[in-house]
Design an enzyme around this catalytic site. Structure first.
Site, short mmCIF file in Angstrom:
data_model
loop_
_atom_site.label_atom_id
_atom_site.label_comp_id
_atom_site.label_asym_id
_atom_site.label_seq_id
_atom_site.Cartn_x
_atom_site.Cartn_y
_atom_site.Cartn_z
N GLU A 116 -5.08 5.39 13.56
CA GLU A 116 -4.74 4.00 13.25
C GLU A 116 -3.26 3.86 12.92
O GLU A 116 -2.64 4.77 12.38
CB GLU A 116 -5.60 3.51 12.07
CG GLU A 116 -7.06 3.38 12.48
CD GLU A 116 -7.98 2.89 11.38
OE1 GLU A 116 -9.01 2.30 11.71
OE2 GLU A 116 -7.68 3.08 10.19
N CYS A 129 3.50 1.51 9.67
CA CYS A 129 2.93 2.67 9.00
C CYS A 129 2.23 3.52 10.07
O CYS A 129 1.26 3.05 10.68
CB CYS A 129 1.95 2.17 7.94
SG CYS A 129 1.10 3.48 7.09
N CYS A 136 -7.24 14.40 7.98
CA CYS A 136 -6.34 15.14 7.09
C CYS A 136 -7.13 16.31 6.52
O CYS A 136 -8.30 16.17 6.17
CB CYS A 136 -5.85 14.23 5.96
SG CYS A 136 -4.61 15.02 4.89
N CYS A 140 -7.77 14.69 -1.05
CA CYS A 140 -7.46 13.90 -2.24
C CYS A 140 -8.68 13.00 -2.50
O CYS A 140 -9.20 12.37 -1.57
CB CYS A 140 -6.19 13.09 -2.03
SG CYS A 140 -4.79 14.15 -1.60
N CYS A 143 -8.85 9.17 -1.47
CA CYS A 143 -8.35 8.77 -0.14
C CYS A 143 -9.46 8.84 0.91
O CYS A 143 -10.15 9.86 1.04
CB CYS A 143 -7.20 9.70 0.25
SG CYS A 143 -6.61 9.42 1.93
N GLY A 200 -3.08 11.50 7.73
CA GLY A 200 -2.57 12.86 7.86
C GLY A 200 -1.48 13.24 6.87
O GLY A 200 -0.87 12.38 6.23
N SER A 254 3.56 11.66 -3.23
CA SER A 254 2.31 11.13 -3.79
C SER A 254 2.03 11.87 -5.09
O SER A 254 1.37 12.90 -5.09
CB SER A 254 1.17 11.36 -2.80
OG SER A 254 1.40 10.61 -1.64
N LEU A 255 2.54 11.33 -6.18
CA LEU A 255 2.43 12.03 -7.46
C LEU A 255 1.07 11.76 -8.14
O LEU A 255 0.30 12.69 -8.37
CB LEU A 255 3.60 11.60 -8.36
CG LEU A 255 3.76 12.41 -9.65
CD1 LEU A 255 4.04 13.87 -9.37
CD2 LEU A 255 4.86 11.81 -10.53
N HIS A 256 0.82 10.53 -8.47
CA HIS A 256 -0.49 10.05 -8.94
C HIS A 256 -0.98 10.56 -10.30
O HIS A 256 -1.97 10.05 -10.82
CB HIS A 256 -1.60 10.31 -7.90
CG HIS A 256 -1.29 9.79 -6.54
ND1 HIS A 256 -0.72 8.56 -6.32
CD2 HIS A 256 -1.46 10.33 -5.31
CE1 HIS A 256 -0.56 8.37 -5.02
NE2 HIS A 256 -0.99 9.43 -4.39
N ASN A 331 -6.90 1.11 -3.44
CA ASN A 331 -7.61 0.35 -2.41
C ASN A 331 -8.99 0.96 -2.22
O ASN A 331 -9.12 2.09 -1.78
CB ASN A 331 -6.84 0.42 -1.09
CG ASN A 331 -5.54 -0.35 -1.19
OD1 ASN A 331 -5.52 -1.52 -1.53
ND2 ASN A 331 -4.43 0.33 -0.93
N CYS A 374 -3.20 1.31 2.24
CA CYS A 374 -2.98 2.75 2.01
C CYS A 374 -4.28 3.47 1.71
O CYS A 374 -5.05 3.04 0.86
CB CYS A 374 -2.11 2.94 0.77
SG CYS A 374 -0.39 2.93 1.12
N1 SAH Z 1 -0.70 12.40 3.37
C1 SAH Z 1 0.46 11.75 2.92
C2 SAH Z 1 0.73 10.42 3.60
C3 SAH Z 1 -0.43 9.51 3.86
S1 SAH Z 1 -1.19 8.72 2.49
C4 SAH Z 1 0.43 11.57 1.41
O1 SAH Z 1 -0.61 11.82 0.81
O2 SAH Z 1 1.46 11.23 0.85
C5 SAH Z 1 -0.04 7.42 2.02
C6 SAH Z 1 -0.14 7.03 0.55
O3 SAH Z 1 -1.37 6.33 0.27
C7 SAH Z 1 -0.14 8.23 -0.40
O4 SAH Z 1 0.66 7.98 -1.51
C8 SAH Z 1 -1.58 8.30 -0.79
O5 SAH Z 1 -1.76 9.02 -1.97
C9 SAH Z 1 -1.94 6.85 -0.92
N2 SAH Z 1 -3.38 6.56 -0.94
C10 SAH Z 1 -4.37 7.29 -0.38
N3 SAH Z 1 -5.57 6.69 -0.59
C11 SAH Z 1 -5.33 5.57 -1.29
C12 SAH Z 1 -6.15 4.51 -1.78
N4 SAH Z 1 -7.45 4.50 -1.55
N5 SAH Z 1 -5.56 3.51 -2.45
C13 SAH Z 1 -4.22 3.49 -2.62
N6 SAH Z 1 -3.40 4.45 -2.18
C14 SAH Z 1 -3.94 5.48 -1.52
FE1 SF4 Z 2 -4.39 13.54 3.16
FE2 SF4 Z 2 -2.52 11.97 2.02
FE3 SF4 Z 2 -5.11 11.23 2.05
FE4 SF4 Z 2 -4.33 13.26 0.50
S1 SF4 Z 2 -3.70 11.10 0.33
S2 SF4 Z 2 -6.17 13.22 1.82
S3 SF4 Z 2 -2.77 14.21 1.76
S4 SF4 Z 2 -3.80 11.47 3.84
#
Ligand code: SAH
Ligand code: SF4
Length: 395
Positions: A116, A129, A136, A140, A143, A200, A254-256, A331, A374
């Site tokens: 996508e 984007c 992936c 996480c 995600c 990814g 992506s610190l979180h 999200n 995201c």
């Molecule tokens: N794999 C890479 C890039 C893709 S994810 C990464 O993890 O950085 C892009 C961003 O969306 C990252 O910061 C990820 O942590 C965030 N993300 C993933 N799932 C999400 C969700 N359900 N709600 C909000 N942000 C999310």
């Molecule tokens: Fe992969 Fe980024 Fe999603 Fe983590 S947040 S599972 S690294 S796409």
């Protein structure tokens, strides 16, 4: 005008076959690969550079979709090119337009896998984007992409192809007129920024993503400057300095979480490369300065990482790094084990971050109605197959 969500199924009318075999597309290839293809059809060595520049301009400046348009290329060469190659983009399976103007394309790759791509228009900019992998390998926990088991790297051509087809669909080539101009940015360019924040982990597909970024940034072609390309990573620490040296785009992390115990859970790759190692790599990122800051992404999860103590710890942790902070409201997706923080709590958290000198840190969610936000991206065919297995209706 109130826009309503629309979904259109599109089948590429240009699917090209010669005696049953699909012709290789030149759209998305780098200069070297283009030179090799030209040599393979008998273009003499001494002409290669000139021919590559000609094709480069047609493909990447003007967005040509047919060799017939290339009026300064000799007719017999155009015919040979057309017999052997195409200028196809990845096939679009469906296009969804959100009520807020966000567009999401589901693309089918040559081997039948899906990815996508999402376009987010704003008044003064348009951000694309793009995905770097099918699925992936990292898991996480918040995600949706991470729940998809099937994974492969995208080729550089498939990565660049996402930019090209987005430009096709929104009329972002010179002289093109958008089908539906509502909500597009007011400037001449409709795609001003590219973020590797789709499906990814881009640093696990280093070479192809690097080559794709070089093609996108080429000043004689697509011309999207490296300062307007951002790679987001979950923290593949050893690749961060190499990315800075070899690609030099903007970086997002992506610190979180601010504690390893929690980050181990949310972003499991943290067990391999914990917060300290990650931030050391950030401090050493080539070119880092107040004008070239690293963006730290922080997803707001209710009752998990959203306390005021977490906010204070966050600004303390990043104190000496030229940084931007991006708070992302979580999200949700079907079956997700988290909830988004309450808006009040996000505001309180943001206030602490604001007071520490970071401007407007909350990212407004876009395209939620079409699952384009995201972390919501996931191959639709996979969702469909899964629901068929369960005997339900396609998702
Ligand atoms: N794999 C890479 C890039 C893709 S994810 C990464 O993890 O950085 C892009 C961003 O969306 C990252 O910061 C990820 O942590 C965030 N993300 C993933 N799932 C999400 C969700 N359900 N709600 C909000 N942000 C999310
Ligand atoms: Fe992969 Fe980024 Fe999603 Fe983590 S947040 S599972 S690294 S796409």
């Amino acid at each position: 005008m109130q826009r309503t969500m629309t979904t259109t199924a599109l089948v590429d009318p240009r699917t090209a076959t010669v005696e049953g075999a699909t012709r290789e597309s030149l759209a998305g290839l780098g200069r070297e690969a283009l030179g090799e293809r030209l040599a393979s059809i008998g273009v003499p060595e001494r002409q290669l550079r000139m021919r590559v520049s000609q094709l480069w301009g047609w493909i990447y400046v003007r967005g040509a979709t047919s060799f017939d348009h290339m009026t300064d290329v000799a007719k017999d060469l155009r015919q040979t090119l057309a017999a052997r190659f195409s200028l196809d983009r990845p096939e679009i399976v469906s296009e969804q337009v959100s009520v807020d103007g966000t567009r999401k394309w589901l693309l089918r790759l040559a081997d039948g896998k899906d990815v996508e791509t999402v376009y987010i228009p704003e008044e003064d900019r348009g951000t694309l984007c793009i995905s770097s992998q099918v699925g992936c390998t990292l898991n996480c926990t918040f995600c949706h992409t991470g729940t998809q088991r099937l994974v492969r790297n995208l080729t550089a051509r498939e990565i660049v192809g996402q930019i090209m087809l987005a430009r096709d669909r929104i009329g972002d080539w010179p002289g093109a007129v958008p089908d539906d101009p509502a909500g597009l940015p007011s400037g001449a360019r409709k795609i001003t920024n590219v973020v590797l924040m789709g499906m990814g982990e881009p640093l696990y597909n280093f070479d192809n993503v690097r080559d794709a970024c070089a093609i996108a940034a080429d000043g004689a072609g697509l011309s999207i400057s490296k300062r307007r390309i951002t790679l987001s990573t979950s923290g593949i620490v050893p690749e961060i300095p190499r990315w800075g040296d070899e690609a030099g785009t903007m970086l997002a992390i992506s610190l979180h979480a601010v504690r390893d115990t929690l980050r181990d859970e949310l972003v499991p790759i943290n067990k391999k490369w914990p917060i300290r190692a990650l931030l050391d790599a950030c401090r050493a990122y080539p070119g880092l300065s107040n004008a070239k800051r690293i963006t730290f992404e922080y997803v707001m999860l209710k009752g998990v990482n959203d306390s005021i103590a977490d906010a204070k710890a966050l600004v303390k942790l990043l104190a000496k790094i030229p940084a931007k902070i991006n708070l992302i409201p979580f999200n949700p997706w079907p079956g997700a084990p988290y909830e988004c923080s309450d808006w009040e709590q996000i505001e309180k958290f943001a206030e602490v971050v604001n007071r520490a000198g970071y401007a407007s840190p909350v990212r407004s969610p876009r395209g939620r109605d079409i699952m384009a936000a995201c972390g919501q991206l996931k191959s639709a065919s996979l969702k469909q197959r899964a629901s068929e297995r369960l005997g339900g209706a396609p998702a």
